[in-house]
Write an enzyme that holds these catalytic residues in place. Structure first.
Site, PDB file in Angstrom:
ATOM      1  CE  LYS A 205      -3.039   2.735   3.071  1.00 59.01           C
ATOM      2  NZ  LYS A 205      -3.896   2.774   4.265  1.00 59.01           N
TER       3      LYS A 205
ATOM      4  NE  ARG B  88     -10.534  -1.198   4.378  1.00 59.68           N
ATOM      5  CZ  ARG B  88     -11.074  -1.344   5.586  1.00 59.68           C
ATOM      6  NH1 ARG B  88     -12.212  -2.003   5.731  1.00 59.68           N
ATOM      7  NH2 ARG B  88     -10.479  -0.850   6.646  1.00 59.68           N
TER       8      ARG B  88
ATOM      9  CG  ASP C  83      -1.752   5.505   4.922  1.00 57.91           C
ATOM     10  OD1 ASP C  83      -1.546   4.472   5.597  1.00 57.91           O
ATOM     11  OD2 ASP C  83      -2.856   5.794   4.423  1.00 57.91           O
TER      12      ASP C  83
ATOM     13  CG  ASP D  19      -9.774   7.674   6.746  1.00 57.72           C
ATOM     14  OD1 ASP D  19      -8.710   7.599   6.083  1.00 57.72           O
ATOM     15  OD2 ASP D  19      -9.815   7.943   7.958  1.00 57.72           O
TER      16      ASP D  19
ATOM     17  CG  ASP E 145      -5.441   8.063   4.525  1.00 60.56           C
ATOM     18  OD1 ASP E 145      -6.385   8.643   3.953  1.00 60.56           O
ATOM     19  OD2 ASP E 145      -5.591   7.082   5.288  1.00 60.56           O
TER      20      ASP E 145
ATOM     21  CE  LYS F 128      -6.421   8.955   7.988  1.00 68.13           C
ATOM     22  NZ  LYS F 128      -7.088   7.896   8.772  1.00 68.13           N
TER      23      LYS F 128
ATOM     24  CD  GLU G 195      -6.609   5.266   2.607  1.00 70.05           C
ATOM     25  OE1 GLU G 195      -7.567   5.372   3.389  1.00 70.05           O
ATOM     26  OE2 GLU G 195      -5.439   5.082   2.986  1.00 70.05           O
TER      27      GLU G 195
HETATM   28  N1  BES Z   1      -4.024   4.792   6.913  1.00 68.99           N
HETATM   29  C1  BES Z   1      -5.117   4.528   7.773  1.00 68.99           C
HETATM   30  C2  BES Z   1      -4.769   3.569   8.915  1.00 68.99           C
HETATM   31  C3  BES Z   1      -3.798   4.058   9.935  1.00 68.99           C
HETATM   32  C4  BES Z   1      -4.245   4.660  11.092  1.00 68.99           C
HETATM   33  C5  BES Z   1      -2.446   3.857   9.779  1.00 68.99           C
HETATM   34  C6  BES Z   1      -3.351   5.072  12.051  1.00 68.99           C
HETATM   35  C7  BES Z   1      -1.559   4.276  10.740  1.00 68.99           C
HETATM   36  C8  BES Z   1      -2.003   4.882  11.892  1.00 68.99           C
HETATM   37  C9  BES Z   1      -6.256   3.903   6.982  1.00 68.99           C
HETATM   38  O1  BES Z   1      -6.354   4.303   5.669  1.00 68.99           O
HETATM   39  C10 BES Z   1      -7.517   4.302   7.654  1.00 68.99           C
HETATM   40  O2  BES Z   1      -7.804   5.470   7.648  1.00 68.99           O
HETATM   41  N2  BES Z   1      -8.233   3.342   8.218  1.00 68.99           N
HETATM   42  C11 BES Z   1      -9.429   3.613   8.902  1.00 68.99           C
HETATM   43  C12 BES Z   1     -10.422   2.564   8.508  1.00 68.99           C
HETATM   44  C13 BES Z   1     -11.821   2.851   8.946  1.00 68.99           C
HETATM   45  C14 BES Z   1     -12.363   4.057   8.192  1.00 68.99           C
HETATM   46  C15 BES Z   1     -12.664   1.632   8.688  1.00 68.99           C
HETATM   47  C16 BES Z   1      -9.129   3.534  10.406  1.00 68.99           C
HETATM   48  O3  BES Z   1      -8.312   2.714  10.815  1.00 68.99           O
HETATM   49  O4  BES Z   1      -9.683   4.340  11.135  1.00 68.99           O
HETATM   50 ZN    ZN Z   2      -4.626   4.921   4.770  1.00 67.85          ZN
HETATM   51 MN    MN Z   3      -7.479   6.070   5.452  1.00 64.03          MN
END
Ligand code: BES
Ligand code: ZN
Ligand code: MN
Length: 494
Positions: free
Chosen positions: A259, A345, A282, A341, A264, A271, A343
């Site tokens: 990824k 996946r 990210d 968010d 992000d 966010k 994204e």
């Molecule tokens: N890049 C983030 C995950 C992340 C969070 C990485 C904190 C490192 C530190 C990912 O794209 C994301 O935003 N995931 C969301 C998923 C949710 C919307 C289902 C998350 O983990 O909040």
């Molecule tokens: Zn992300």
């Molecule tokens: Mn995200």
């Protein structure tokens, strides 16, 4: 850092150098320490006595200007019990201790105590990892804050063997990890999909074949899930394919998929602003893949390995996709994007499907900073492993033990998979509040068919505010490059 392996030359010593001498607990002065003691006319044993030093781990002291040799200083390093001694940590601690000591050279004395060539090489690796800095953009760094250490020499009875272990494995591991750290530390205005792809392209000089696909090509291929994530960005998304053909011709390759979200923001599902800056990291999964491919190519691994990274920037904009949008992935499966968010996946599902379809790999591993939930489960200590294959999961657990990059397996299952069902499309891209890391993994699993596959969630390990490990001096750890290199070396070579 310049690394070399030398025969111990205690007689003359080396000017402008500090020599680190390991001393084990209650073992008295042996090996190099004993030799220096003799030359200096018992100067060291006198100092040992004055310091009430017994070789306990973590204790140590310097002897400046030891008599009878041109070495500037000796560091008498307490190393605890011999069987608990870790050469890599020793090299790391010594390098960290002398990094800004006005001594250009550190000599690690690994001679005289049945240290293997591999451990001598690992001592050097520890020094490389611990002396890493990300200073490229600091134009006003005070002179006394700049590293002065330029070279590490490892003294060992058989330097040729240690040199070979270093050149053939541990050197490339260090370089790959440092590359991954650099990429993760780079800010998003410097490292964006196109500049990142250009940087990867430079690895052709290692003998990798590199292809870069832009948005037009990806759209033609049907990668609407991946392309959809980048719609709100001024920066064009890229898919980069790195091929290393070091194995037998015609042998099925393994694929490493990463990824690479260069920033992000969350997109329209924005966010919160606080601490958002760390989303410059990210792309840590892709950095691990690039670092691993660098190591694999540098050491000319006898394996066929494909690295694929999906590079996109996730931004809110008039052109960005909206929550509720439905996209058709390359697999033909439709996805309701309930949260922009989630994204990573969306990027990975097309990259994984493409890897599987085009290369028919015998195994696939993807790495991603995929979920905040993995931090809740495992903190910064372990990366989460999810797999449809017990065999790969076991291989990864072993590679993890052998590479010092810790992982922990978590479950997959139909009940979790069901949480992704949507009334409007084949699936939605979020599974609800519970088991967030698992539902993210379930989502990916829907795109890998029957191919043995593992997903490694490195959201907790790709960067750390403050690491307790001396080998991790910067925010970015480079996690995953070493693990993947080890997994390939142990399971897919020769
Ligand atoms: N890049 C983030 C995950 C992340 C969070 C990485 C904190 C490192 C530190 C990912 O794209 C994301 O935003 N995931 C969301 C998923 C949710 C919307 C289902 C998350 O983990 O909040
Ligand atoms: Zn992300
Ligand atoms: Mn995200």
């Amino acid at each position: 850092m310049k690394i070399s392996f030398i025969s111990p030359d205690i007689g003359k010593g080396q000017a402008n150098a500090i020599a680190a001498l390991p001393v084990f607990k209650k073992a008295g002065l042996k090996n190099a320490a004993a030799a220096y003691d003799k030359i200096s006319g018992k100067q060291i044993s006198a100092a040992v006595k004055a310091a009430k030093f017994d070789g306990s781990a973590g204790k140590g002291f310097s002897v400046l200007g030891p008599k009878g040799t041109s070495t500037d200083r000796l560091y008498i390093a307490g190393c605890g019990e011999r069987d608990k001694f870790d050469a890599e940590i020793f090299g790391a601690k010594m390098a960290k201790a002398v990094l800004m000591n006005n001594e250009p050279t550190l000599i690690l004395h690994m001679d005289g105590f049945d240290c293997t060539p591999v451990d001598a090489a690992r001592a050097a690796l520890g020094a490389v990892l611990a002396s890493y800095r990300f200073d490229n953009y600091r134009t006003k760094l005070a002179k006394d804050k700049k590293p002065t250490l330029k070279a590490v020499k490892v003294a060992i009875e058989n330097p040729a063997k240690a040199r070979a272990a270093y050149n053939n494995f541990y050197g490339p591991v260090g370089e790959g990890t440092l590359l991954a750290r650099d990429l993760v530390n780079e800010p998003a205005n410097k490292l964006y999909p196109k500049s990142y792809a250009a940087r990867i392209k430079k690895m052709e000089k290692l003998g990798l074949k590199i292809e870069v696909l832009g948005e037009k090509r990806m759209t033609t291929l049907g990668m609407n899930a991946l392309v959809g994530v980048g719609l709100g960005s001024e920066r064009e998304s890229q898919l980069v394919i790195m091929k290393w053909d070091g194995g037998k011709k015609g042998d099925k390759p393994v694929c490493l998929v990463g990824k690479g979200v260069t920033f992000d923001t969350g997109g329209i599902s924005l966010k919160p602003g606080n601490g958002m800056w760390d989303m410059k990291g990210d792309m840590g999964g892709s950095a691990a893949v690039v670092g691993a491919m660098h190591a694999i190519a540098s050491r000319k691994a006898k394996a066929n390995v494909i690295g694929i990274v999906g590079l996109v920037e996730n931004m809110p904009d008039g052109k960005a996709q909206n929550p509720g949008d439905i996209v058709t992935s390359m697999s033909g499966q439709t996805i309701e994007v309930q949260n922009t968010d989630a994204e990573g996946r969306l990027v990975l599902c097309d990259a994984l499907f493409y890897a599987n379809k085009r290369f028919k790999p015998k195994a696939m591993v993807n790495l991603a900073t995929l979920t905040g939930a993995i931090l809740v489960s495992l903190g910064h200590e372990h990366a989460g492993v999810f797999s449809n294959s017990d065999e790969i999961a076991e291989q990864l657990a072993k590679a993890s033990d052998n590479s010092t990059e810790k992982t922990w397996r978590l479950p997959l299952g139909d009940a979790y998979d069901k949480l992704l069902d949507s009334p409007n499309a084949d699936m939605k891209n979020i599974g609800g509040r519970l088991a967030g890391s698992i539902t993210a993994a379930q989502f990916l699993q829907r795109f890998v068919g029957k191919t043995p596959w593992a997903h490694i969630d490195i959201a907790g390990t790709a960067w750390k505010g403050k690491s307790g490990d001396v080998r991790e001096p910067s925010w970015a750890t480079g996690f995953g490059a070493r693990l993947m290199n080890r997994w390939v070396a142990d399971n897919h070579e020769g």
